[in-house]
Design a protein around this motif. Sequence first.
Motif, PDB file in Angstrom:
ATOM      1  N   UNK C  58      99.784  43.414  19.480  1.00 48.16           N
ATOM      2  CA  UNK C  58      99.066  44.371  20.346  1.00 48.16           C
ATOM      3  C   UNK C  58     100.008  45.067  21.332  1.00 48.16           C
ATOM      4  N   UNK C  59     101.204  44.528  21.514  1.00 40.07           N
ATOM      5  CA  UNK C  59     102.152  45.123  22.458  1.00 40.07           C
ATOM      6  C   UNK C  59     103.293  45.865  21.771  1.00 40.07           C
ATOM      7  N   UNK C  60     103.306  45.869  20.452  1.00 35.28           N
ATOM      8  CA  UNK C  60     104.413  46.538  19.745  1.00 35.28           C
ATOM      9  C   UNK C  60     104.486  48.012  20.104  1.00 35.28           C
ATOM     10  N   UNK C  61     103.334  48.600  20.428  1.00 39.03           N
ATOM     11  CA  UNK C  61     103.355  50.020  20.744  1.00 39.03           C
ATOM     12  C   UNK C  61     103.933  50.306  22.128  1.00 39.03           C
ATOM     13  N   UNK C  62     104.280  49.281  22.863  1.00 37.06           N
ATOM     14  CA  UNK C  62     104.911  49.499  24.162  1.00 37.06           C
ATOM     15  C   UNK C  62     106.446  49.439  24.071  1.00 37.06           C
ATOM     16  N   UNK C  63     106.945  49.309  22.845  1.00 35.41           N
ATOM     17  CA  UNK C  63     108.382  49.437  22.597  1.00 35.41           C
ATOM     18  C   UNK C  63     108.553  50.561  21.581  1.00 35.41           C
ATOM     19  N   UNK C  64     109.582  51.396  21.724  1.00 35.50           N
ATOM     20  CA  UNK C  64     109.836  52.463  20.751  1.00 35.50           C
ATOM     21  C   UNK C  64     111.342  52.715  20.677  1.00 35.50           C
ATOM     22  N   UNK C 261     109.861  67.719  24.206  1.00 32.43           N
ATOM     23  CA  UNK C 261     110.616  66.469  24.187  1.00 32.43           C
ATOM     24  C   UNK C 261     109.833  65.360  24.903  1.00 32.43           C
ATOM     25  N   UNK C 262     109.323  65.690  26.095  1.00 37.81           N
ATOM     26  CA  UNK C 262     108.594  64.663  26.856  1.00 37.81           C
ATOM     27  C   UNK C 262     107.288  64.282  26.165  1.00 37.81           C
ATOM     28  N   UNK C 263     106.600  65.283  25.613  1.00 34.36           N
ATOM     29  CA  UNK C 263     105.350  64.974  24.907  1.00 34.36           C
ATOM     30  C   UNK C 263     105.633  64.060  23.722  1.00 34.36           C
ATOM     31  N   UNK C 264     106.755  64.305  23.048  1.00 36.45           N
ATOM     32  CA  UNK C 264     107.116  63.463  21.898  1.00 36.45           C
ATOM     33  C   UNK C 264     107.382  62.031  22.351  1.00 36.45           C
ATOM     34  N   UNK C 265     108.156  61.894  23.426  1.00 36.41           N
ATOM     35  CA  UNK C 265     108.448  60.547  23.942  1.00 36.41           C
ATOM     36  C   UNK C 265     107.147  59.829  24.291  1.00 36.41           C
ATOM     37  N   UNK C 266     106.265  60.527  24.991  1.00 37.35           N
ATOM     38  CA  UNK C 266     105.013  59.872  25.391  1.00 37.35           C
ATOM     39  C   UNK C 266     104.187  59.458  24.178  1.00 37.35           C
ATOM     40  N   UNK C 267     104.194  60.296  23.154  1.00 35.58           N
ATOM     41  CA  UNK C 267     103.352  59.990  21.988  1.00 35.58           C
ATOM     42  C   UNK C 267     103.849  58.749  21.245  1.00 35.58           C
ATOM     43  N   UNK C 268     105.134  58.425  21.424  1.00 32.54           N
ATOM     44  CA  UNK C 268     105.670  57.228  20.759  1.00 32.54           C
ATOM     45  C   UNK C 268     104.914  55.978  21.165  1.00 32.54           C
ATOM     46  N   UNK C 269     104.377  55.991  22.372  1.00 34.30           N
ATOM     47  CA  UNK C 269     103.759  54.781  22.904  1.00 34.30           C
ATOM     48  C   UNK C 269     102.248  54.737  22.679  1.00 34.30           C
ATOM     49  N   UNK C 270     101.744  55.672  21.873  1.00 34.09           N
ATOM     50  CA  UNK C 270     100.303  55.672  21.557  1.00 34.09           C
ATOM     51  C   UNK C 270      99.971  54.720  20.417  1.00 34.09           C
ATOM     52  N   UNK C 271     100.912  54.501  19.518  1.00 34.42           N
ATOM     53  CA  UNK C 271     100.730  53.524  18.445  1.00 34.42           C
ATOM     54  C   UNK C 271     102.117  53.045  18.035  1.00 34.42           C
ATOM     55  N   UNK C 272     102.179  52.055  17.161  1.00 28.49           N
ATOM     56  CA  UNK C 272     103.496  51.496  16.816  1.00 28.49           C
ATOM     57  C   UNK C 272     104.012  51.983  15.471  1.00 28.49           C
ATOM     58  N   UNK C 273     103.416  53.068  14.930  1.00 30.64           N
ATOM     59  CA  UNK C 273     103.791  53.457  13.569  1.00 30.64           C
ATOM     60  C   UNK C 273     104.186  54.928  13.435  1.00 30.64           C
ATOM     61  N   UNK C 274     104.516  55.572  14.549  1.00 29.56           N
ATOM     62  CA  UNK C 274     104.891  56.988  14.453  1.00 29.56           C
ATOM     63  C   UNK C 274     106.353  57.137  14.017  1.00 29.56           C
ATOM     64  N   UNK C 275     106.577  58.184  13.229  1.00 22.10           N
ATOM     65  CA  UNK C 275     107.947  58.575  12.880  1.00 22.10           C
ATOM     66  C   UNK C 275     108.040  60.061  13.192  1.00 22.10           C
ATOM     67  N   UNK C 276     108.671  60.408  14.302  1.00 23.15           N
ATOM     68  CA  UNK C 276     108.683  61.800  14.759  1.00 23.15           C
ATOM     69  C   UNK C 276     109.936  62.513  14.271  1.00 23.15           C
ATOM     70  N   UNK C 277     109.711  63.509  13.401  1.00 24.25           N
ATOM     71  CA  UNK C 277     110.790  64.354  12.927  1.00 24.25           C
ATOM     72  C   UNK C 277     110.411  65.809  13.221  1.00 24.25           C
ATOM     73  N   UNK C 278     111.080  66.762  12.587  1.00 30.25           N
ATOM     74  CA  UNK C 278     110.905  68.169  12.960  1.00 30.25           C
ATOM     75  C   UNK C 278     109.429  68.602  12.989  1.00 30.25           C
TER      76      UNK C 278
END
Lengths: 291, 291, 291
Positions: C58-64, C261-278
């Motif tokens: 449940x806490x994996x999404x707090x690391x990216x 850039x900031x929106x992308x960083x923030x979105x990383x912490x919404x779930x633990x399975x995002x892969x953000x590319x172009x």
Amino acid sequence: MSDRRTILIQLDPDPQPSSFDRVVAIDAGVDEVFSYGSVRAEQVEPLVHGAIFTRGPEDLKRTAIFVGGMDVAAGEELLQRVLKSFIGPMRVSVMLDANGANTTAAAAVHAARRHLELSSATALVLGGTGPVGQRSALLLAHQGADVRLASRSQRRADAAATAVCEAVGSDRVSGYETYDDDTIGAALEGADLVISAGAAGVRLLPRDCWEDAKALKVAIDLNAVPPLGIEGIEVVDKATERSGISCYGAIGVGGTKMKIHKAAIRSLFESNDKVLDAETIFDLGMGEGGA
Amino acid sequence: MSDRRTILIQLDPDPQPSSFDRVVAIDAGVDEVFSYGSVRAEQVEPLVHGAIFTRGPEDLKRTAIFVGGMDVAAGEELLQRVLKSFIGPMRVSVMLDANGANTTAAAAVHAARRHLELSSATALVLGGTGPVGQRSALLLAHQGADVRLASRSQRRADAAATAVCEAVGSDRVSGYETYDDDTIGAALEGADLVISAGAAGVRLLPRDCWEDAKALKVAIDLNAVPPLGIEGIEVVDKATERSGISCYGAIGVGGTKMKIHKAAIRSLFESNDKVLDAETIFDLGMGEGGA
Amino acid sequence: MSDRRTILIQLDPDPQPSSFDRVVAIDAGVDEVFSYGSVRAEQVEPLVHGAIFTRGPEDLKRTAIFVGGMDVAAGEELLQRVLKSFIGPMRVSVMLDANGANTTAAAAVHAARRHLELSSATALVLGGTGPVGQRSALLLAHQGADVRLASRSQRRADAAATAVCEAVGSDRVSGYETYDDDTIGAALEGADLVISAGAAGVRLLPRDCWEDAKALKVAIDLNAVPPLGIEGIEVVDKATERSGISCYGAIGVGGTKMKIHKAAIRSLFESNDKVLDAETIFDLGMGEGGA
């Protein structure tokens, strides 16, 4: 009023960035310290650009740069690179305290000020060609003292004295060659203050010499590793009376040094255009009380 | 009561300081982690001096040192350097958990304690000459168990057993050579507990051997990468009954290991004089519940 | 709801991890940034395992994880290693923005969208074989534009165009060779948009060429170091009218880039399975307003 966290970017030429400087930055209240080690001159520009291109003009003062490390010459080169990397108003405040030289010298001269009117004092700086010695001489000259900058080599003493005179716009700093009791005695003749700023573990001033010095009122030793540079002083001395002379050891001035260091760090975040070197760091100590 | 932030200085001989140890430190509540990688022995002293010369005596307990990394021998050398760098009462607490060996061994022995009275138990430690194996043997001996420390080489098993006996002041640890079903069977004869602490991916104990072991009550495998050291155990086993034996896998003891690790980190900040190694870390697990 | 601090693990192949990326991460609200420099591919797995084995599901999404650095190819290799190091559901979100290429390209195409209906537009990308150029072409093709990907070499332009077509599943990206006024003029003929994404300090488009281009409505230059790639544009241009064309310089799109850039960083912490590319980074810009 922005609530962005304050960031201090620590640039250190040594392989491991100083833990001392990191702890002091944290204790000065900095929110985030970015510590970089093994920093080479050509790596400075992108690190500075990361500082100046990320926050808006009103927030630039919440980022600052600290240049430290054991090697003062390397630190000065990094500082010059930092200054060259700024782009007009796109800049942040920066402080140089390689090897603690600026804060240590400032603390020593503040200790002396508690006992002497520096503008009419005569001061001898042993180990005067090293970074702490040169900065102590500079601060003393800036306060109006007559300064005797001593080294085992007349040539190097004269060169350093000339450099300090040019930096301060003074003609009251002279080079002295000191290598035995006679030459040391001559350099001490009429001096109110002696500061020993030589290499760790090297005795520069035998006890007989300074106990015999009639004019001497204050003796400060900045070496923390025994044997100290001034025989008979203890590292914890802090205005300790010895043979009628007020004595300070490295730990005795350490409290003032730490206060000055923290005040300097805090001042970096007051505006985005400060460049803190020996003189400006000394001035910050004015409001920080005594040793 | 000081409100200075707590600082953990992570010293890691590996090129990249362990992210595992950094996350655990953060989750244990440490305010600031200073992570140093590629730390060589001669770099330790200035890093320690930065820890002990920056905060006053009453705040020294708010700074601590963690030594980690993959290489246990390198970690032990760094720990010795840390201890030598302290100057009388000028010291901070320090913990060694290179490769997680101390916390893993502590977690394994705590799991065994849930099922066995260790002071009257006989334990076999496979892979007993490695860091986790030796520490498991040490903790078991310290609890009063008879310990059989096994290796594929009688000479190395005996050497490790002797080292553990000397460390604990016990004569109840013996070396066993195990290289086939017969020698393994002999080592298991009469054992209540088996802990497998060998290299990743090496099968040390075939299923037939341990299912036939009549006295065996608990089997613990500390390898997280298949194939496991004990055939038939799953990494997630946690007091799982298999052929009447309570089985644990690496993930099954992982929760306890993590609790012990965090408890150890937190305890560093209770005073400035702790030195946490295998035994003291094990004792911290006492209040942390079961696996 | 966990109150564990959020952690961003910055993996950077450069000797000094980018201060730009660290500041942006802090300003995006990340609690702790673990910055690793000189990261080599074989060092990725243990760093990722430290991220996935330390916190509960449940806490994996707090690391990216953030992969940056100047070298886009090295960044892509690190990203692939990160993805390979995940173990089933034991994973964390990850973003690639080596050299800012993904966020810069996204900001440029968002600027163009303010003036043009991209699905019916024709776009010329100068310096189209570089990382920002290729990503700009990809995003434009994804939005349905006809894309002319230009390079001084027809062969390299064709290869990059083919790669983009395959990535997007489109046949509307073509390679153009541009090396003098005639070839540039031909490539500009009928284009609504030109984006210059070439190397710093190289002039790719003379003023006469683009002022004569009758269809041209938007011109964007992504180079911040003079001389710019498009003669006559200023770095601070932001929808600035020049000869009837809406012009943007690198600083003019910088605000949008930073927001993305900031929106992308923030979105990383919404779930633990995002892969953000172009493409995913571009989509994040949708809600972030214009340049």
